[in-house]
Write an enzyme that holds these catalytic residues in place. Structure first.
Site, short mmCIF file in Angstrom:
data_model
loop_
_atom_site.label_atom_id
_atom_site.label_comp_id
_atom_site.label_asym_id
_atom_site.label_seq_id
_atom_site.Cartn_x
_atom_site.Cartn_y
_atom_site.Cartn_z
N GLY A 283 49.99 32.38 11.29
CA GLY A 283 48.86 33.03 10.62
C GLY A 283 48.41 34.29 11.33
O GLY A 283 48.10 35.30 10.70
N CYS A 284 48.40 34.24 12.65
CA CYS A 284 47.95 35.40 13.44
C CYS A 284 48.95 36.54 13.36
O CYS A 284 48.56 37.71 13.32
CB CYS A 284 47.71 34.98 14.88
SG CYS A 284 46.40 33.75 15.03
N THR A 285 50.23 36.20 13.32
CA THR A 285 51.26 37.22 13.17
C THR A 285 51.15 37.88 11.80
O THR A 285 51.19 39.12 11.69
CB THR A 285 52.67 36.60 13.36
OG1 THR A 285 52.75 36.08 14.69
CG2 THR A 285 53.75 37.64 13.14
#
Length: 154
Positions: free
Chosen positions: A43-45
């Site tokens: 998700g952060c990527t």
């Protein structure tokens, strides 16, 4: 969590190159300050790459992007290099800025409780005032929402 219409808590954190970044140095620009849980996670990527892909539009609209997590500067360097992120990633290893912005909250994953960063974004105007808070961000479509707010500040 600071509310819209209040002054953004000031801070100094190291970026991925070990250089100090002061929020106050960005007065006169719109700042998109986004908090994310962890480097190199799905998700952060996806979120970081969405900001990367919109970076020229955000820059053209007069904004700078700053990403913050509890990861180290060296972790941020690897993350930024791997995905060619063109903006500073700030290392809040002491959690001071996360606490000031109220983004550390209890999470429950697979029955295990922990304290972690709730994905959140703050849009800060040229005078240092928070004009928009996006709590509990869903990654899909988020950058478009941020860009719309930034353009309105134009």
């Amino acid at each position: 969590m600071p509310e819209e219409g209040t002054m953004a808590p000031d801070f100094t954190l190291e970026n991925q190159d070990g250089q100090p970044i002061h929020l106050a140095d960005y007065r006169g620009k719109v700042v998109v300050l986004y908090f994310y849980p962890k480097d190199n996670t799905p998700g952060c990527t996806k979120e970081a790459c969405s900001f990367r892909d919109a970076s020229s539009e955000l820059t053209d609209a007069g904004a700078v992007v700053l990403g913050v997590s509890r990861d180290t500067a060296s972790s941020h360097r690897r993350f930024a290099d791997k995905f060619e992120l063109p903006f500073p990633l700030l290392a809040d290893t002491e959690e001071e800025v996360c606490n000031a912005y109220g983004v550390l909250q209890e999470k429950n994953m697979y029955g295990k409780k922990s304290i972690g960063i709730v994905r959140s974004t703050f849009v800060i105007d040229k005078d240092g005032k928070i004009v928009k808070v996006f709590p509990k961000v869903k990654v899909d479509g988020h950058v478009d929402e941020v860009l719309e707010v930034v353009r309105q500040l134009g």
